[in-house]
Design a protein around this motif. Structure first.
Motif, PDB file in Angstrom:
ATOM      1  N   LEU A  91      -6.894 -14.495  -5.989  1.00 40.29           N
ATOM      2  CA  LEU A  91      -7.004 -14.628  -4.614  1.00 40.29           C
ATOM      3  C   LEU A  91      -7.232 -16.035  -4.133  1.00 40.29           C
ATOM      4  O   LEU A  91      -6.771 -16.428  -3.053  1.00 40.29           O
ATOM      5  N   VAL A 150      -8.822 -13.824   3.156  1.00 39.33           N
ATOM      6  CA  VAL A 150      -8.567 -12.160   2.656  1.00 39.33           C
ATOM      7  C   VAL A 150      -9.854 -11.680   1.930  1.00 39.33           C
ATOM      8  O   VAL A 150     -10.456 -12.590   1.122  1.00 39.33           O
ATOM      9  N   ASP A 151     -10.307 -10.606   2.018  1.00 39.07           N
ATOM     10  CA  ASP A 151     -11.130  -9.912   1.241  1.00 39.07           C
ATOM     11  C   ASP A 151     -10.416  -8.922   0.244  1.00 39.07           C
ATOM     12  O   ASP A 151      -9.815  -8.026   0.895  1.00 39.07           O
ATOM     13  N   SER A 152     -10.606  -8.910  -1.044  1.00 40.14           N
ATOM     14  CA  SER A 152      -9.922  -7.940  -1.654  1.00 40.14           C
ATOM     15  C   SER A 152     -10.229  -7.493  -2.948  1.00 40.14           C
ATOM     16  O   SER A 152     -11.061  -8.398  -3.561  1.00 40.14           O
ATOM     17  N   LYS A 153     -10.065  -6.383  -3.513  1.00 37.06           N
ATOM     18  CA  LYS A 153     -10.454  -6.053  -4.682  1.00 37.06           C
ATOM     19  C   LYS A 153      -9.439  -5.229  -5.378  1.00 37.06           C
ATOM     20  O   LYS A 153      -8.383  -4.523  -4.917  1.00 37.06           O
ATOM     21  N   GLU A 154      -9.064  -5.640  -6.795  1.00 40.70           N
ATOM     22  CA  GLU A 154      -7.918  -5.031  -7.327  1.00 40.70           C
ATOM     23  C   GLU A 154      -7.920  -3.780  -7.376  1.00 40.70           C
ATOM     24  O   GLU A 154      -8.948  -3.075  -7.484  1.00 40.70           O
ATOM     25  N   SER A 181       0.917  -1.151  -0.069  1.00 41.73           N
ATOM     26  CA  SER A 181       0.013   0.015  -0.202  1.00 41.73           C
ATOM     27  C   SER A 181       1.011   1.281  -0.013  1.00 41.73           C
ATOM     28  O   SER A 181       1.924   1.241   0.549  1.00 41.73           O
ATOM     29  N   GLY A 224      -4.478  -4.082  -3.611  1.00 48.82           N
ATOM     30  CA  GLY A 224      -5.429  -5.303  -3.921  1.00 48.82           C
ATOM     31  C   GLY A 224      -5.097  -6.454  -4.637  1.00 48.82           C
ATOM     32  O   GLY A 224      -3.723  -6.424  -4.973  1.00 48.82           O
ATOM     33  N   SER A 275      -6.935  -4.502   0.452  1.00 46.49           N
ATOM     34  CA  SER A 275      -7.096  -5.730   0.952  1.00 46.49           C
ATOM     35  C   SER A 275      -6.995  -5.790   2.746  1.00 46.49           C
ATOM     36  O   SER A 275      -6.864  -5.046   3.045  1.00 46.49           O
ATOM     37  N   THR A 276      -8.021  -6.754   2.880  1.00 43.03           N
ATOM     38  CA  THR A 276      -8.318  -7.095   4.321  1.00 43.03           C
ATOM     39  C   THR A 276      -8.054  -8.548   4.587  1.00 43.03           C
ATOM     40  O   THR A 276      -8.650  -9.318   4.054  1.00 43.03           O
ATOM     41  N   LYS A 304      -6.515  -4.223   7.511  1.00 44.44           N
ATOM     42  CA  LYS A 304      -6.979  -3.710   6.314  1.00 44.44           C
ATOM     43  C   LYS A 304      -5.932  -2.615   5.653  1.00 44.44           C
ATOM     44  O   LYS A 304      -5.601  -1.752   6.553  1.00 44.44           O
TER      45      LYS A 304
END
Ligand code: ADP
Length: 389
Positions: free
Chosen positions: A330, A371-375, A297, A324, A379-380, A319
């Motif tokens: 993923l 993990v939850d993430s979006k490009e 990040s 991401g 990310s979390t 987070k």
């Protein structure tokens, strides 16, 4: 003339039909002429079976001419069926394999059957296949029936496994050999720093502090490599005891925060719980997730550390507001040596081991990691562990 032309066109039609596989036929060379025998005796059910199967199926005459081919064989080498039937089997064998194939065929004619792995050449591609040849008597003549099984996948898996084994072997030797010199360098650096401090040479002492930070990074990398080897051999040692979860989290935020001094870490922790497990190893997981949050990040962004307790489980999530992870990658993120591939791939140094080790540690503590993430959208990463009974 007319009669001859009609005969010629009829003959051409038959040959065309044979080439297209509409008629099963044999081209047999007798002394000075070729004779065509159609395959009236072939059972229709078997013919459909052979036509529909995934493997390539051929019939070769004594000269190695393809007198029958199913469409799977033509598909395998990506050549139309009419350019396969009537051609020599050798035409589809690369030079390096011609001798091997000649030997397999010779063995089949001598011993009724033979097998071997070879390559086939087709249009724009070569395919590894397992050849299985059997001598057959058809319509009073002898022929070779050939089954060609595509083994591309097996070969790729074998090669992948070999490459992984080589990598493991190299890593295991390299990490062992690196550990001792790095440990003594660290010792000398600390001694030197102590001496400089005593002499009042603060500039030199400060520089050596920076050297020490870099040595710690190296030590951690070597530690990861050694851990992977131990995980693979089931030898990673766990020293379990009771410990206060929030005290550990605070400690890690404090330590890692010093390294991630360009980020702001915001912590929001639920009331602490007592956990049972390997405190150091769980700390290693939190450090890894925090370091990754910083690494992937931008400087100046916020990293949020949050805990919650529900149904006898404590959940910690970290987070970031970083790059991401693409959705399709993923699922692989916790695999050994896996690193996300993208245009930015070379920007971040790493071995792709941290998350693999983390997931092994969490699993060993009967927990889950995810993990939850979006490009492009942060990310979390989180894990959940049972609270001590
Ligand atoms: P390393 O960071 O050493 O490559 P890890 O096992 O820690 O190894 O992570 C594996 C891969 O997962 C990384 O290479 C990166 O592509 C991706 N990744 C991990 N954490 C994050 C994150 N917070 N944001 C984006 N990508 C991440």
């Amino acid at each position: 003339m007319e009669e001859l032309t009609a005969q010629l066109s009829e003959a051409n039609e038959i040959i065309e039909a044979i080439r297209k596989g509409e008629v099963d036929a044999f081209v047999v060379k007798n002394e000075d002429k070729h004779e065509v025998y159609t395959l009236q005796s072939a059972d229709k059910a078997y013919r459909i079976f052979i036509e529909k199967m995934n493997e390539g199926a051929l019939t070769l005459n004594k000269e190695g001419l393809i007198v029958y081919s199913n469409s799977s064989f033509a598909n395998l080498i990506n050549i139309p069926l009419e350019n396969v039937i009537g051609f020599s089997f050798k035409d589809f064998i690369p030079a390096a394999y011609k001798k091997v194939v000649a030997e397999i065929m010779k063995a089949a004619w001598q011993n009724q059957e033979s097998k071997g792995e070879i390559m086939l050449t087709g249009k724009l591609k070569t395919v590894p296949v397992l050849l299985s040849m059997n001598m057959l008597e058809i319509d009073g003549g002898m022929a070779l029936s050939v089954i060609a099984t595509d083994i591309t996948l097996q070969k790729e898996t074998q090669q992948h496994k070999k490459a992984m084994d080589k990598k493991d072997e190299f890593i295991s030797i390299a990490s062992h050999e690196l550990k001792t010199p790095v440990t003594s360098i660290k010792g000398y650096v600390q001694l030197l720093r102590f001496n400089f401090q005593k002499e009042g040479n603060n500039t030199a002492a400060e520089l050596l502090t920076k050297v020490d930070v870099q040595i710690n990074k190296l030590t951690n990398l070597i530690g990861d490599l050694l851990d992977v080897k131990k995980i693979e051999n089931g030898q990673l040692q766990y020293h379990e005891d009771r410990f206060d979860f929030n005290v550990l989290v605070d400690e890690i935020i404090e330590e890692t925060g010093r390294v991630l001094n360009k980020h702001t870490i915001v912590a929001s922790l639920a009331e602490s719980r007592i956990m049972y497990g390997d405190r150091n190893k769980i700390g290693q997981v939190i450090t890894n997730l925090l370091e990754n949050a910083g690494k992937y990040s931008p400087s100046g962004s916020i990293i949020t550390v949050q805990t919650s307790v529900k149904d006898g489980k404590i959940k910690l999530s970290i987070k970031d507001r970083g790059i991401g992870i693409p959705k399709e990658q993923l699922g692989k993120i916790f695999e050994r040596f896996f690193r996300v591939s993208s245009e930015t791939e070379n920007t971040y140094a790493g071995l792709g081991l941290g998350l693999y080790i983390s997931s092994e540690i969490i699993k060993r503590h009967h927990g889950t990691i995810g993990v939850d993430s979006k490009e492009g959208n942060g990310s979390t990463f989180y894990f959940e562990l049972p609270v001590a009974p």
